[in-house]
Scaffold this active site. Sequence first.
Site, PDB file in Angstrom:
ATOM      1  N   LYS A 101      42.451  42.252  44.508  1.00 58.01           N
ATOM      2  CA  LYS A 101      42.546  41.143  43.563  1.00 58.01           C
ATOM      3  C   LYS A 101      41.159  40.944  42.959  1.00 58.01           C
ATOM      4  CE  LYS A 101      41.627  36.883  43.649  1.00 58.01           C
ATOM      5  NZ  LYS A 101      41.071  36.739  42.245  1.00 58.01           N
ATOM      6  N   GLY A 139      45.126  37.761  39.742  1.00 57.17           N
ATOM      7  CA  GLY A 139      45.494  36.415  40.147  1.00 57.17           C
ATOM      8  C   GLY A 139      44.257  35.576  40.379  1.00 57.17           C
ATOM      9  N   ASP A 140      44.474  34.320  40.706  1.00 61.73           N
ATOM     10  CA  ASP A 140      43.349  33.443  41.030  1.00 61.73           C
ATOM     11  C   ASP A 140      43.255  33.280  42.541  1.00 61.73           C
ATOM     12  OD1 ASP A 140      45.457  31.705  41.609  1.00 61.73           O
ATOM     13  OD2 ASP A 140      45.180  30.525  39.784  1.00 61.73           O
ATOM     14  N   GLY A 141      42.206  32.581  42.978  1.00 64.46           N
ATOM     15  CA  GLY A 141      42.003  32.434  44.409  1.00 64.46           C
ATOM     16  C   GLY A 141      43.068  31.608  45.087  1.00 64.46           C
ATOM     17  N   GLY A 182      46.124  31.293  44.200  1.00 64.44           N
ATOM     18  CA  GLY A 182      47.390  32.025  44.215  1.00 64.44           C
ATOM     19  C   GLY A 182      47.314  33.292  45.037  1.00 64.44           C
ATOM     20  N   VAL A 183      47.030  34.416  44.379  1.00 63.83           N
ATOM     21  CA  VAL A 183      47.044  35.718  45.047  1.00 63.83           C
ATOM     22  C   VAL A 183      46.008  35.789  46.162  1.00 63.83           C
ATOM     23  CG1 VAL A 183      46.719  38.204  44.709  1.00 63.83           C
ATOM     24  CG2 VAL A 183      47.978  36.867  43.016  1.00 63.83           C
ATOM     25  N   GLY A 184      44.852  35.158  45.967  1.00 62.03           N
ATOM     26  CA  GLY A 184      43.842  35.171  47.024  1.00 62.03           C
ATOM     27  C   GLY A 184      44.360  34.576  48.321  1.00 62.03           C
ATOM     28  N   GLU A 216      30.926  38.433  52.148  1.00 59.30           N
ATOM     29  CA  GLU A 216      29.612  38.590  51.526  1.00 59.30           C
ATOM     30  C   GLU A 216      29.501  37.446  50.530  1.00 59.30           C
ATOM     31  OE1 GLU A 216      26.735  38.805  49.393  1.00 59.30           O
ATOM     32  OE2 GLU A 216      27.880  40.243  48.200  1.00 59.30           O
ATOM     33  N   CYS A 248      23.745  37.237  43.847  1.00 64.91           N
ATOM     34  CA  CYS A 248      23.623  36.462  45.087  1.00 64.91           C
ATOM     35  C   CYS A 248      22.319  36.751  45.815  1.00 64.91           C
ATOM     36  CB  CYS A 248      24.817  36.728  46.010  1.00 64.91           C
ATOM     37  SG  CYS A 248      25.118  38.479  46.322  1.00 64.91           S
ATOM     38  N   GLU A 281      22.384  27.135  45.296  1.00 61.41           N
ATOM     39  CA  GLU A 281      22.447  28.389  44.562  1.00 61.41           C
ATOM     40  C   GLU A 281      22.814  28.071  43.112  1.00 61.41           C
ATOM     41  OE1 GLU A 281      24.193  32.849  45.242  1.00 61.41           O
ATOM     42  OE2 GLU A 281      25.570  31.178  45.598  1.00 61.41           O
TER      43      GLU A 281
END
Length: 478
Positions: free
Chosen positions: A174, A205-207, A209-211, A249, A282, A382
Amino acid sequence: MIEKRNFYIDGAWVAPKAAREYEVIDPSTEDPCAVISLGDQADTDAAVAAAKAALPGWKATGPAERIAAVERIAKVYAERAEDMAQAMSLEMGAPIDLARKNQWGAGAYHIKNFIDAAKAFDWVHPLGDGTPGAMIAYEAVGVVGLITPWNWPMNQVTLKVIPAILAGCTMVLKPSEEAPLSSLLFAEILDAAGLPKGVFNLVNGDGVGVGTQLSTHPDVEMISFTGSTRAGRAISKAAADTLKRVTLELGGKGANLIFADADEDAVARGVRHCFQNSGQSCNAPTRMLVERSAYDKAVEIARETAEATQVASPREEGKHIGPVVNKAQFDKIQGLIETGIAEGAKLVAGGPGRPEHLNRGFYVRPTVFADCDPSMTIMNEEIFGPVLSIMPFDSEEQAIEVANATPYGLTNYLQSGDGARRNRLARQLRSGMVEMNGQDRGAGAPFGGVGSSGRAREGGRWGIEEFCDVKSISGWAE
């Protein structure tokens, strides 16, 4: 505008079960550049089922066959280099030269290093304690869910997909809905390389949903995620009920310790590194800690370097930075710049708003704050934009204390001509990686952190090991 694309499931492009559409925004113009479909539970289930069905056959293939498949992927990836660079430049705003060299190049670099690591990988070997017939075997974890971010698309996709393939896993990717075009192209590359159907599957998908569906799916044995610390915590909680392996990560707030005996380019190099990819890394060295005797000169060099940093369209060739990825990120950065000013940091370059020559697009002025202290928001959060915070230090002990005073622990940096000092302080810095005097990490070195940066170790043999279960076997026939 790029037409809507289907999902890649079981070796074929298939229409999504649902009709939810999502506009991908070109961050340089703020206009839509593509439309994708967002998957639902039925799409996720179909992709996981395809991966599960392909697992026995792929897991049973020998290492040589899996390595040959990745070598074919490397060849096609090289053939599609310009297409890939253009896709990443469009979807997340990387200047085209950066997209060609660094963004595309990161994927090529990791694929090569994984091939080298796999050829040297000892899949079954003696335990080595003198016990006859005691063996250790590395075997594929199983079906894995891979969730990748938008800031270095092919860097992160190759750091997950390639070692999973080499380990004998099957997978569902994803990609970020903010930057899906490069991953759709990557699916084309794997298809052209003849990867067996079902080994690699992709569902946009988005987090939420599919995430979440991948994180909770009972047939997914592992989640490998790169993204925010907040999302990493949510994924860990979602995966707990099914006892998945979870590798994360996450974010960072790297410190760059610059001593008075550092080389002449140390400060400018640190500023350029902080601003690379518009600050959207990051592992960016966003906190510069300078020995007091060199502090005033360092601030002036940082100001000059920031003012010399050009901001321009990602379509233009040349050395410059582009926009940040979207309005939400732009607004967050603007808010943190305002907070830095309100909390008393000295603004020496940049500041709020867009560069004067740009009135459209999510462009941020390269910004430097001086006279910061560890309590300031800009020294702790951050920012993920081209914003550098500088403060002086008086002793090694103070520098280490400030550097380590963060829940993050991804990469720290150290600049000094004293080798004994570098070696000593590298062991004291709390982070998964330490880079000194501008020296890059070695080929195949692990990438990952500690604390709120997660504890993944991606790259080289460590990256392959993450997708393996370790089996202890006794009574092995000699």
